[in-house]
Motif scaffolding. Sequence first.
Motif, PDB file in Angstrom:
ATOM      1  N   ALA A 154      46.244  30.504  36.326  1.00  0.00           N
ATOM      2  CA  ALA A 154      46.456  32.049  36.315  1.00  0.00           C
ATOM      3  C   ALA A 154      47.412  32.566  37.981  1.00  0.00           C
ATOM      4  CB  ALA A 154      45.122  32.685  37.604  1.00  0.00           C
ATOM      5  N   MET A 155      47.583  33.270  37.360  1.00  0.00           N
ATOM      6  CA  MET A 155      48.942  33.245  38.863  1.00  0.00           C
ATOM      7  C   MET A 155      48.379  33.269  40.108  1.00  0.00           C
ATOM      8  SD  MET A 155      51.893  34.011  36.710  1.00  0.00           S
ATOM      9  CE  MET A 155      53.036  35.883  37.854  1.00  0.00           C
ATOM     10  N   GLU A 205      41.075  43.547  43.796  1.00  0.00           N
ATOM     11  CA  GLU A 205      41.480  42.854  42.377  1.00  0.00           C
ATOM     12  C   GLU A 205      41.420  42.046  42.554  1.00  0.00           C
ATOM     13  OE1 GLU A 205      39.185  42.524  38.839  1.00  0.00           O
ATOM     14  OE2 GLU A 205      38.784  44.326  40.871  1.00  0.00           O
ATOM     15  N   PRO A 206      41.682  40.800  41.611  1.00  0.00           N
ATOM     16  CA  PRO A 206      42.825  39.569  40.798  1.00  0.00           C
ATOM     17  C   PRO A 206      43.551  40.100  40.118  1.00  0.00           C
ATOM     18  CG  PRO A 206      40.119  38.541  41.799  1.00  0.00           C
ATOM     19  CD  PRO A 206      40.509  39.899  42.446  1.00  0.00           C
ATOM     20  N   ALA A 207      44.856  39.663  40.355  1.00  0.00           N
ATOM     21  CA  ALA A 207      46.151  39.957  39.235  1.00  0.00           C
ATOM     22  C   ALA A 207      44.579  39.210  37.782  1.00  0.00           C
ATOM     23  CB  ALA A 207      47.308  39.572  39.387  1.00  0.00           C
ATOM     24  N   THR A 212      41.850  38.880  31.553  1.00  0.00           N
ATOM     25  CA  THR A 212      40.818  37.463  31.266  1.00  0.00           C
ATOM     26  C   THR A 212      39.885  38.895  30.602  1.00  0.00           C
ATOM     27  OG1 THR A 212      41.302  36.929  32.853  1.00  0.00           O
ATOM     28  CG2 THR A 212      39.644  36.298  32.227  1.00  0.00           C
ATOM     29  N   ARG A 213      39.328  38.473  29.187  1.00  0.00           N
ATOM     30  CA  ARG A 213      38.103  39.579  28.461  1.00  0.00           C
ATOM     31  C   ARG A 213      37.287  38.866  28.627  1.00  0.00           C
ATOM     32  NH1 ARG A 213      41.248  42.442  31.053  1.00  0.00           N
ATOM     33  NH2 ARG A 213      42.385  44.266  30.201  1.00  0.00           N
ATOM     34  N   ASN A 248      30.394  33.055  31.479  1.00  0.00           N
ATOM     35  CA  ASN A 248      31.507  33.547  31.667  1.00  0.00           C
ATOM     36  C   ASN A 248      31.175  34.639  30.963  1.00  0.00           C
ATOM     37  OD1 ASN A 248      32.731  32.594  29.561  1.00  0.00           O
ATOM     38  ND2 ASN A 248      32.993  30.555  31.387  1.00  0.00           N
ATOM     39  N   GLY A 249      29.972  34.382  30.159  1.00  0.00           N
ATOM     40  CA  GLY A 249      30.081  35.510  29.172  1.00  0.00           C
ATOM     41  C   GLY A 249      31.566  35.582  27.691  1.00  0.00           C
ATOM     42  N   GLY A 250      31.527  34.154  27.666  1.00  0.00           N
ATOM     43  CA  GLY A 250      32.894  33.873  26.536  1.00  0.00           C
ATOM     44  C   GLY A 250      33.804  33.678  26.951  1.00  0.00           C
ATOM     45  N   ALA A 251      34.554  34.319  28.106  1.00  0.00           N
ATOM     46  CA  ALA A 251      35.741  34.199  28.609  1.00  0.00           C
ATOM     47  C   ALA A 251      36.875  32.944  28.275  1.00  0.00           C
ATOM     48  CB  ALA A 251      35.851  35.173  29.933  1.00  0.00           C
ATOM     49  N   PHE A 252      35.909  31.939  28.654  1.00  0.00           N
ATOM     50  CA  PHE A 252      36.142  30.376  27.977  1.00  0.00           C
ATOM     51  C   PHE A 252      35.674  29.619  27.479  1.00  0.00           C
ATOM     52  CE2 PHE A 252      36.758  25.847  29.958  1.00  0.00           C
ATOM     53  CZ  PHE A 252      38.425  25.622  29.407  1.00  0.00           C
ATOM     54  N   LEU A 253      36.136  29.224  26.408  1.00  0.00           N
ATOM     55  CA  LEU A 253      34.820  27.825  25.539  1.00  0.00           C
ATOM     56  C   LEU A 253      35.713  27.084  25.518  1.00  0.00           C
ATOM     57  CD1 LEU A 253      34.941  31.289  22.639  1.00  0.00           C
ATOM     58  CD2 LEU A 253      33.072  30.244  24.327  1.00  0.00           C
TER      59      LEU A 253
END
Length: 254
Positions: A154-155, A205-207, A212-213, A248-253
Amino acid sequence: MSKDNHELKGRVALVTGASRNIGRAIALALAEAGASIAIVARSDQAAAESVAREVEAHGSRAIVLLGDVAQEADAARLVGQAVDALGGLDLLVNNAAIRREAPVEKLSFADWREVMGVTLDGAFLMSRAAIPHLIAGERGAIVNIGGLTAYTGAMNRAHVISAKAGLDGFTKALAHELGPRGVTVNLVSPGMIDTNRAHTSSGGEPAHHNTTRTLVGRRGTPEEVAAAVLYLAGPAGRFITGQTMHVNGGAFLP
């Protein structure tokens, strides 16, 4: 979680960073399952005592301990006080962390060290102090709390990401060392969770949240992270060690 669930009855848990958000939810989930809870906070005694009252409302014992997990003497004292007050220690949850944002070229070494100190050094110091007690209890567990960006990047979070990524390696190393002695060590990695951000974060809020979805179309709750910790801490998780559980609700697999 059912209020009739007492799978942790008779066990003692210490949760760092337990005065708010995910730490609070973890403390309450473990208490609802029957564990006595040592609530560790850095300085916010009022918030920690509020969580203690919630723990006691579940019929579990609670104590509040203030200290800096990044300080060697404090870490040893916190574990010792928990053991003395509650009669032992079966579960350590290393949740304390600092989440700030800054580009690397504007990141001071002091800020880098503060984040690394609380998140990674704190997990090491608390674990080292807790290990003899966890081994003695014969059903010990350590659960470290990581983070999504340790895997995605992340930035403006090089210090936070480095610390959380370090927790992943630390978890695997401890699992090798402690597995033969009956202690499981795992990491729970939350994704985008609805929490109240403190002054120790970037303040807003983090940038990276903007890019991210989740696959499930919403953010998670602290209680959903706590449910993963409870599973790994309970009897159903005794054959699981050295693993990362992504919430993470599938934000990262992976």
